[in-house]
Design a protein around this motif. Structure first.
Motif, PDB file in Angstrom:
ATOM      1  N   ARG A  89       0.740  -1.249  -0.030  1.00 51.09           N
ATOM      2  CA  ARG A  89      -0.005   0.023   0.031  1.00 51.09           C
ATOM      3  C   ARG A  89       0.828   1.267   0.078  1.00 51.09           C
ATOM      4  N   VAL A  90       2.062   0.963   0.296  1.00 50.28           N
ATOM      5  CA  VAL A  90       2.948   2.109  -0.030  1.00 50.28           C
ATOM      6  C   VAL A  90       3.841   2.355  -0.996  1.00 50.28           C
ATOM      7  N   PRO A  91       3.632   2.725  -2.259  1.00 48.79           N
ATOM      8  CA  PRO A  91       4.376   2.479  -3.650  1.00 48.79           C
ATOM      9  C   PRO A  91       5.614   3.171  -3.625  1.00 48.79           C
ATOM     10  N   SER A  92       5.769   4.239  -2.719  1.00 48.98           N
ATOM     11  CA  SER A  92       7.207   4.727  -2.747  1.00 48.98           C
ATOM     12  C   SER A  92       8.408   3.705  -2.027  1.00 48.98           C
ATOM     13  N   LEU A  93       7.755   2.588  -1.430  1.00 50.09           N
ATOM     14  CA  LEU A  93       8.736   1.727  -0.938  1.00 50.09           C
ATOM     15  C   LEU A  93       8.679   0.317  -2.039  1.00 50.09           C
ATOM     16  N   ARG A  94      10.094  -0.098  -2.301  1.00 53.43           N
ATOM     17  CA  ARG A  94      10.170  -0.862  -3.387  1.00 53.43           C
ATOM     18  C   ARG A  94       9.698  -2.364  -3.360  1.00 53.43           C
ATOM     19  N   TYR A  95       8.867  -2.405  -2.334  1.00 52.88           N
ATOM     20  CA  TYR A  95       8.606  -3.858  -2.153  1.00 52.88           C
ATOM     21  C   TYR A  95       7.240  -4.010  -2.924  1.00 52.88           C
ATOM     22  N   GLY A  96       6.915  -5.188  -3.481  1.00 53.51           N
ATOM     23  CA  GLY A  96       5.626  -5.373  -4.236  1.00 53.51           C
ATOM     24  C   GLY A  96       4.595  -5.751  -3.425  1.00 53.51           C
ATOM     25  N   GLY A  97       4.830  -6.588  -2.334  1.00 49.47           N
ATOM     26  CA  GLY A  97       3.805  -7.245  -1.473  1.00 49.47           C
ATOM     27  C   GLY A  97       3.639  -6.733  -0.192  1.00 49.47           C
ATOM     28  N   GLU A  98       2.890  -6.940   0.744  1.00 49.16           N
ATOM     29  CA  GLU A  98       2.563  -6.472   1.932  1.00 49.16           C
ATOM     30  C   GLU A  98       1.626  -7.683   2.702  1.00 49.16           C
ATOM     31  N   VAL A  99       2.114  -7.886   3.982  1.00 51.05           N
ATOM     32  CA  VAL A  99       1.205  -8.748   4.803  1.00 51.05           C
ATOM     33  C   VAL A  99       0.798  -7.608   5.792  1.00 51.05           C
ATOM     34  N   PHE A 100      -0.635  -7.304   5.669  1.00 57.21           N
ATOM     35  CA  PHE A 100      -1.472  -6.422   6.108  1.00 57.21           C
ATOM     36  C   PHE A 100      -1.608  -6.637   7.776  1.00 57.21           C
ATOM     37  N   GLU A 101      -2.161  -7.943   7.824  1.00 51.33           N
ATOM     38  CA  GLU A 101      -2.456  -8.145   9.268  1.00 51.33           C
ATOM     39  C   GLU A 101      -2.124  -9.756   9.356  1.00 51.33           C
ATOM     40  N   LEU A 102      -1.552  -9.983  10.439  1.00 48.90           N
ATOM     41  CA  LEU A 102      -1.140 -11.485  10.932  1.00 48.90           C
ATOM     42  C   LEU A 102      -1.421 -11.649  12.482  1.00 48.90           C
ATOM     43  N   TYR A 103      -2.681 -12.167  12.982  1.00 46.77           N
ATOM     44  CA  TYR A 103      -2.829 -12.365  14.253  1.00 46.77           C
ATOM     45  C   TYR A 103      -3.400 -13.631  14.773  1.00 46.77           C
ATOM     46  N   VAL A 104      -2.817 -14.222  15.730  1.00 48.28           N
ATOM     47  CA  VAL A 104      -3.215 -15.518  16.299  1.00 48.28           C
ATOM     48  C   VAL A 104      -3.790 -15.432  17.595  1.00 48.28           C
ATOM     49  N   ALA A 105      -5.093 -15.666  17.778  1.00 45.67           N
ATOM     50  CA  ALA A 105      -5.830 -15.885  19.115  1.00 45.67           C
ATOM     51  C   ALA A 105      -4.642 -16.231  20.344  1.00 45.67           C
ATOM     52  N   PRO A 106      -4.773 -15.476  21.303  1.00 46.10           N
ATOM     53  CA  PRO A 106      -3.797 -15.708  22.596  1.00 46.10           C
ATOM     54  C   PRO A 106      -3.933 -16.973  22.833  1.00 46.10           C
ATOM     55  N   GLU A 107      -4.897 -17.729  22.826  1.00 47.64           N
ATOM     56  CA  GLU A 107      -4.835 -19.549  23.512  1.00 47.64           C
ATOM     57  C   GLU A 107      -4.086 -20.164  22.447  1.00 47.64           C
ATOM     58  N   PHE A 108      -3.763 -19.713  21.149  1.00 48.23           N
ATOM     59  CA  PHE A 108      -3.031 -20.415  20.153  1.00 48.23           C
ATOM     60  C   PHE A 108      -1.703 -19.968  19.894  1.00 48.23           C
ATOM     61  N   GLN A 109      -1.205 -18.878  20.577  1.00 51.02           N
ATOM     62  CA  GLN A 109       0.040 -18.097  20.383  1.00 51.02           C
ATOM     63  C   GLN A 109       1.232 -19.229  21.150  1.00 51.02           C
ATOM     64  N   GLY A 110       2.347 -18.939  20.502  1.00 49.86           N
ATOM     65  CA  GLY A 110       3.682 -19.706  21.040  1.00 49.86           C
ATOM     66  C   GLY A 110       3.493 -21.113  20.540  1.00 49.86           C
ATOM     67  N   LEU A 111       2.853 -21.413  19.664  1.00 51.36           N
ATOM     68  CA  LEU A 111       2.855 -22.845  19.168  1.00 51.36           C
ATOM     69  C   LEU A 111       3.204 -23.218  17.687  1.00 51.36           C
ATOM     70  N   GLY A 112       3.756 -22.092  17.080  1.00 49.73           N
ATOM     71  CA  GLY A 112       4.266 -22.040  15.828  1.00 49.73           C
ATOM     72  C   GLY A 112       3.290 -21.779  14.771  1.00 49.73           C
ATOM     73  N   PHE A 113       2.025 -21.371  14.980  1.00 51.86           N
ATOM     74  CA  PHE A 113       0.971 -21.186  14.099  1.00 51.86           C
ATOM     75  C   PHE A 113       1.113 -19.826  13.527  1.00 51.86           C
ATOM     76  N   GLY A 114       1.742 -18.834  14.172  1.00 53.99           N
ATOM     77  CA  GLY A 114       2.127 -17.510  13.396  1.00 53.99           C
ATOM     78  C   GLY A 114       3.066 -17.718  12.477  1.00 53.99           C
ATOM     79  N   LYS A 115       4.086 -18.456  12.725  1.00 54.54           N
ATOM     80  CA  LYS A 115       4.926 -18.675  11.523  1.00 54.54           C
ATOM     81  C   LYS A 115       4.517 -19.458  10.413  1.00 54.54           C
ATOM     82  N   ARG A 116       3.577 -20.589  10.661  1.00 54.84           N
ATOM     83  CA  ARG A 116       2.946 -21.279   9.553  1.00 54.84           C
ATOM     84  C   ARG A 116       2.063 -20.270   8.783  1.00 54.84           C
ATOM     85  N   LEU A 117       1.231 -19.303   9.438  1.00 56.60           N
ATOM     86  CA  LEU A 117       0.358 -18.415   8.778  1.00 56.60           C
ATOM     87  C   LEU A 117       1.524 -17.441   7.972  1.00 56.60           C
ATOM     88  N   PHE A 118       2.550 -17.079   8.350  1.00 55.13           N
ATOM     89  CA  PHE A 118       3.454 -16.304   7.799  1.00 55.13           C
ATOM     90  C   PHE A 118       3.732 -16.815   6.399  1.00 55.13           C
TER      91      PHE A 118
END
Length: 168
Positions: free
Chosen positions: A81-110
């Motif tokens: 969303r910021v064309p002045s930066l030379r990167y084509g894509g963007e991850v806008f949001e990545l969130y894991v419910a608190p009870e699922f955090q710390g188990l590697g799911f965020g990395k898998r989503l990413f």
């Protein structure tokens, strides 16, 4: 023995309520004490099930972590969303419910979002994180993100720094 199925898949219309619930819980967990309370609650209120349903119907790139038909996390991403930066894509949001955090799911989503971005012509991309959100900052650093830019964001009368982490 109890078995559960965990998948990462594209969001479906029936996921809107579950995504909204993850959004609410994860944002309160991540931003309490960082974003002023009234502003945080306003931001959360704007993203109810109807908003998420609309995003899904519009065809937004939106992945969910599905744990036995319970949404445990999500990632939204697309063109930078910021064309002045030379990167084509963007991850806008990545969130894991608190009870699922710390188990590697965020990395898998990413990693799933990263692969999809690359397959759609965006091998390089950005992720923004509020500087005071130490968990997010450390998460993106561990994944190899390089802090390439700082900007400020206003929340009511308060200003918070945010960092852009580059990948690819």
């Amino acid at each position: 023995m109890i078995e559960g199925v965990i998948t990462i898949r594209n969001a479906r219309e029936g996921d809107a309520k579950g995504i909204a619930e993850v959004h609410d819980a994860a944002w309160r967990d991540a931003y309490r004490g960082i974003i002023p309370g009234r502003e945080l609650e306003r931001m959360i209120a704007r993203r109810g099930p109807r908003w998420w349903h609309s995003a899904i119907v519009r065809g937004s790139r939106l992945l969910v972590l599905d744990f036995d038909e319970t949404i445990g996390g999500y990632a939204s991403y697309g063109r930078n969303r910021v064309p002045s930066l030379r990167y084509g894509g963007e991850v806008f949001e990545l969130y894991v419910a608190p009870e699922f955090q710390g188990l590697g799911f965020g990395k898998r989503l990413f990693e799933t979002a990263r692969k999809d971005l690359s397959e759609h012509g965006y091998p390089s991309f950005l992720v923004w994180a509020l500087a005071d959100n130490e968990r997010a900052v450390e998460f993106y650093k561990r994944l190899g993100g390089l802090n390439v830019r700082q900007a400020n964001e206003r929340f009511g009368s308060e200003i918070r720094a945010r960092h852009a982490f580059a990948f690819g």
